[in-house]
Structures are given as C-alpha cells and as structure tokens.
Design an enzyme around this catalytic site. Structure first.
Site, PDB file in Angstrom:
ATOM      1  N   HIS A   1     -32.469 -14.203 -15.206  1.00  0.00           N
ATOM      2  CA  HIS A   1     -33.225 -14.780 -16.318  1.00  0.00           C
ATOM      3  C   HIS A   1     -34.453 -15.542 -15.811  1.00  0.00           C
ATOM      4  O   HIS A   1     -34.538 -15.947 -14.653  1.00  0.00           O
ATOM      5  CB  HIS A   1     -32.337 -15.727 -17.126  1.00  0.00           C
ATOM      6  CG  HIS A   1     -31.825 -16.886 -16.320  1.00  0.00           C
ATOM      7  ND1 HIS A   1     -32.586 -18.008 -16.045  1.00  0.00           N
ATOM      8  CD2 HIS A   1     -30.633 -17.088 -15.709  1.00  0.00           C
ATOM      9  CE1 HIS A   1     -31.887 -18.844 -15.311  1.00  0.00           C
ATOM     10  NE2 HIS A   1     -30.696 -18.323 -15.087  1.00  0.00           N
TER      11      HIS A   1
ATOM     12  N   ASP B   1       0.849  -1.181   0.000  1.00  0.00           N
ATOM     13  CA  ASP B   1       0.000   0.000   0.000  1.00  0.00           C
ATOM     14  C   ASP B   1       0.889   1.237   0.000  1.00  0.00           C
ATOM     15  O   ASP B   1       2.083   1.168   0.313  1.00  0.00           O
ATOM     16  CB  ASP B   1      -0.916   0.004   1.230  1.00  0.00           C
ATOM     17  CG  ASP B   1      -2.113   0.935   1.062  1.00  0.00           C
ATOM     18  OD1 ASP B   1      -2.325   1.438  -0.059  1.00  0.00           O
ATOM     19  OD2 ASP B   1      -2.843   1.161   2.043  1.00  0.00           O
TER      20      ASP B   1
ATOM     21  N   ASP C   1      -1.320  -1.038   5.025  1.00  0.00           N
ATOM     22  CA  ASP C   1      -1.804   0.323   5.277  1.00  0.00           C
ATOM     23  C   ASP C   1      -1.192   0.881   6.557  1.00  0.00           C
ATOM     24  O   ASP C   1      -0.769   2.045   6.614  1.00  0.00           O
ATOM     25  CB  ASP C   1      -3.329   0.309   5.361  1.00  0.00           C
ATOM     26  CG  ASP C   1      -3.916   1.655   5.716  1.00  0.00           C
ATOM     27  OD1 ASP C   1      -3.860   2.557   4.865  1.00  0.00           O
ATOM     28  OD2 ASP C   1      -4.422   1.810   6.848  1.00  0.00           O
TER      29      ASP C   1
ATOM     30  N   GLU D   1     -22.727 -17.243 -16.053  1.00  0.00           N
ATOM     31  CA  GLU D   1     -22.833 -17.929 -14.764  1.00  0.00           C
ATOM     32  C   GLU D   1     -21.549 -18.702 -14.474  1.00  0.00           C
ATOM     33  O   GLU D   1     -20.717 -18.954 -15.358  1.00  0.00           O
ATOM     34  CB  GLU D   1     -24.040 -18.872 -14.792  1.00  0.00           C
ATOM     35  CG  GLU D   1     -24.286 -19.668 -13.511  1.00  0.00           C
ATOM     36  CD  GLU D   1     -24.521 -18.803 -12.284  1.00  0.00           C
ATOM     37  OE1 GLU D   1     -23.531 -18.198 -11.816  1.00  0.00           O
ATOM     38  OE2 GLU D   1     -25.662 -18.765 -11.783  1.00  0.00           O
TER      39      GLU D   1
ATOM     40  N   ASP E   1      -5.092  -2.715  -2.456  1.00  0.00           N
ATOM     41  CA  ASP E   1      -6.391  -2.060  -2.559  1.00  0.00           C
ATOM     42  C   ASP E   1      -6.379  -0.935  -3.601  1.00  0.00           C
ATOM     43  O   ASP E   1      -7.346  -0.177  -3.705  1.00  0.00           O
ATOM     44  CB  ASP E   1      -6.874  -1.538  -1.199  1.00  0.00           C
ATOM     45  CG  ASP E   1      -5.940  -0.517  -0.576  1.00  0.00           C
ATOM     46  OD1 ASP E   1      -5.509   0.399  -1.280  1.00  0.00           O
ATOM     47  OD2 ASP E   1      -5.650  -0.642   0.625  1.00  0.00           O
TER      48      ASP E   1
ATOM     49  N   GLU F   1       1.888   4.061  -4.006  1.00  0.00           N
ATOM     50  CA  GLU F   1       1.394   2.687  -4.128  1.00  0.00           C
ATOM     51  C   GLU F   1       2.342   1.834  -4.967  1.00  0.00           C
ATOM     52  O   GLU F   1       2.632   0.680  -4.627  1.00  0.00           O
ATOM     53  CB  GLU F   1      -0.008   2.709  -4.749  1.00  0.00           C
ATOM     54  CG  GLU F   1      -1.068   3.259  -3.798  1.00  0.00           C
ATOM     55  CD  GLU F   1      -2.376   3.594  -4.495  1.00  0.00           C
ATOM     56  OE1 GLU F   1      -3.395   3.688  -3.794  1.00  0.00           O
ATOM     57  OE2 GLU F   1      -2.376   3.777  -5.736  1.00  0.00           O
TER      58      GLU F   1
END
Length: 400
Positions: free
Chosen positions: A204, A10, A125, A280, A76, A51
């Site tokens: 659907h 991060d 972080d 799907e 992130d 980052e």
C-alpha cells in the site's frame, strides 16, 4: 500443566501406488531429543495413505508416552495437515477412515497441525525411506539409535540409488485429486506445466505513520493514505494499467490497502475482492510506536521478537510464525482460485515478505533482510508442480 510433545511424520510410495512405508518420530520440544520412533513397510499403497499411516503411528507413540500430553504435529504433506486441521474436505474414500482414526487417538483439542517443508522433516523422511528399503529386501524396519542419527550429518542416512531417489520425488509430487501440491521438487520444471498463478504484490501507499517508521499493523488505528500515499497509489495504478496483465485485484481489509487497490481497480475496470488473510501483523502494544520507543519501553520483549519467529509483540500481538501460517493458508487458497491467472494482491510489509520468504524456502530471519518500500511491486509465480519463482522484488521505478 500438560506435557507438550512434537510429532513429525512422513510416508512415501515408490510408484504411487507402489511399495510404500511410513516413518514417525516423537520429539521433546525443549531439547529436540527423539523420545520414540516408528516406521513400517506397508506393502503397496499410495503416497497419501502412507502419510496418514505415519501420522497414526506418531500419534499412537505420543499417546503411549503420555496419554494426557498436548501434541503438535508437523508434516510436509499439505493434504494431511489441511484435512486434519478441518480446512479441506476429505473426498477420497481411502482417506476418510484414516482421518477418522487419527482424530480418535487423542482429543481433538489437544492436537494441532503445522505444514513444514520437506527439508525440515528429514528425520521422519529418513525413517520412511528406511522402511521402504527394508521392504524391498523382504524385511521389516528395525530401530537404531535415534540420538546418534540426530547427532550425525544430514546425509548420514544409508546411501540409496538414484532410481530410488527419483521414485521418491515422483511419488511426492503426485497427489490425489482433492489435494494441494506437496513440497515441490528442486530443479528445472517440466515445459508443459501450463501458465502459473502469478501474484503481483503491491505494498500500500504511505500513511502518516509510514515516514516516521512506526509499527502499523492490524491492531492499531487503521490509518488512511496520506496525500503522498494517494499519489503513489495512482502511479502504481497507471503502471499496472499500462502493463495490461492484471486479471483480478485482491486486497487486505485494512483501509490503506483498500484505498490503494481501489485506485488500481478503477483504472482496470475490475472489482476489488477483500481477503482477510492478507492483513498485516497485529503488533499488540507496539502499534503506533517507533522501533526506538519499543526498545525503550519493552526491551526484553523486543529482543525475544528479534530472536525468534515464535515470539509475539507485547500485549498479545501475532508472532511471525503465526502470520506465516495464516499467509500460507491464504496463498494456497488464492493459488487454487486464480490458477493460471495474474492477480494483484494489495497488502502489507509482513505478508509480502512472508510470501517471498516461503517461495525461496528462506529462514524466518530473512524477513529482517528485505527492503520493501511503500507502493513497491514484487511478484511470485506458482507452478502446478508446487514450485515457486520470485520474479520481482521492491520495484519502485513507477514512482520515479
């Protein structure tokens, strides 16, 4: 077999550009143990540069531990993840050399990338904020016992001022022009965010497999709508036409969705756009079977699937984690394409539940706690600051 390592990284900037720092941690994937930490105050820089610097430090630390390891990077920063994965072009001149340097640390085939919410990137972080706090005091970050930090509560990091926390949030929300939104801030949004991209999610209509509750994914027979399913599609189409808010129709490539989408599009006088990412889950060897039949034939595989989002159905199907990554990429592409518009997405149970889960920041097991009927309507709005709002779930009033 090559050793596997996880890198979480991060970076942050209090001002964007402003005082900036990064943090990175290398984890053992089996135990979660922190094997190495790195953090540094880098002076004045943008959030994105910080980052990338965190990514560089994490990859170097992993290489130092084992030059032959395969590395899974979790961040992130959607910008860094998408650019390093090759799905987004790198336009900003400050990013190009950093990305090239990151790609050169380990062979490309041994590094994979995954976006995670900020709440799941707390270790990196914390390190980045410790580095920025140290820089504010004219010092550089010094390591502490990472095992103790991991064992402590989530709020065990040093207390920080409200102003510093607010600066962090502002920096995280800001992105360069070629970036997608970062992990969104929590709370009331600004009143001038503009119209959101709103996804109206239509499952659907029924097929012959639906009443029997059989697994019906993207790896099976691709059934058509039944007579009941066609009536449901027409009812949904009539209700959506009466609302008059849909501006575009996008469908999964599978037949049952295209038939449902076609009924709506005919009422609205628009074309149907096919989006492969809305298909799907591939349920592998479970396609066409009932839950009881799968329990009888593949009990161990079913238990693993129910217990972990990373477990795939028997025979090479897709895990929920794999589907979630696909859906997240598709979501972001559609948000960019239909910014400020209301679009109907005609898709399936898992994609709709996954969109809802991601919007709420809910854990994977929440997929098993949602009811989603055939031809039901749900809706999620996506705002320009990265926040999402669930507006409707499993509405079947148009079918009654």
């Amino acid at each position: 077999m090559a050793r596997e390592l996880i890198v979480e990284a991060d970076g942050g900037s209090r001002g964007n550009p402003g005082p900036a720092g990064y943090g990175a941690v290398v984890l053992d994937p089996a135990t979660g143990e922190a094997l190495a930490e790195a953090a540094e105050f880098i002076g004045t820089a943008t959030n994105n540069v910080a980052e990338y610097k965190g990514l560089l430090a994490g990859l170097r630390a992993a290489r130092a531990l084992d030059p032959e390891a395969t590395v899974h990077v979790r961040m992130d920063s959607k910008l860094v993840v998408e650019q390093m994965s090759g799905r987004w072009k790198i336009k900003h001149p400050d990013m190009k050399p950093l990305a090239a340097e990151a790609a050169s640390i380990l062979p490309r085939g041994r590094v994979t990338y995954e976006w995670i919410p900020r709440a799941r990137n707390k270790h990196a972080d914390r390190l980045a904020n410790e580095a920025m706090d140290a820089g504010k005091n004219g010092k550089q970050w010094e390591p502490r016992d990472s095992r103790a930090a991991l064992a402590g509560p989530a709020d065990a990091a040093p207390a920080r001022s409200a102003a510093a926390r607010a600066a962090d949030a502002a920096a995280e929300a800001a992105e360069v022009a070629d970036a997608a939104p970062a992990a969104p801030p929590v709370g009331w949004g600004s009143p001038d965010l503009g119209a959101p991209a709103t996804f109206v999610l239509l499952r659907h209509g029924e097929t012959a497999l639906t009443p029997e509750k059989r697994f019906s994914g993207s790896g099976g027979t691709d059934p058509e709508l039944s007579a009941a399913g066609r009536r449901q599609a027409e009812s949904a189409a009539a209700a959506l036409a009466a609302r008059g808010t849909i501006q575009a129709v996008v469908s999964s490539p599978l037949r049952r969705c295209q038939e449902t989408a076609g009924a709506v599009a005919a009422r609205l006088g628009v074309d149907v756009r096919i989006e492969d990412g809305l298909r799907e889950t591939d349920f592998g060897a479970w396609e066409g079977l009932t839950f009881a039949e799968v329990r009888e034939r593949y009990p161990d595989d079913l238990d693993a699937w129910l217990g972990s989002a990373k477990a795939a159905p028997t025979g090479g199907g897709e895990s929920f984690a794999t589907v979630a990554r696909r859906i997240a990429v598709t979501r972001d592409k559609l948000i960019a394409r239909y910014a400020g518009k209301t679009v109907l997405l005609v898709t399936h149970v898992t994609p709709i539940k996954t969109l809802v889960r991601l919007a709420l920041g809910a854990p994977p097991e929440s997929l098993f706690r949602m009811e989603l009927s055939a031809a039901s309507l749900s809706a999620v709005a996506y705002y320009s600051d990265g926040n999402a709002s669930l507006r409707l779930l499993n509405d079947t009033s148009h079918l009654r």
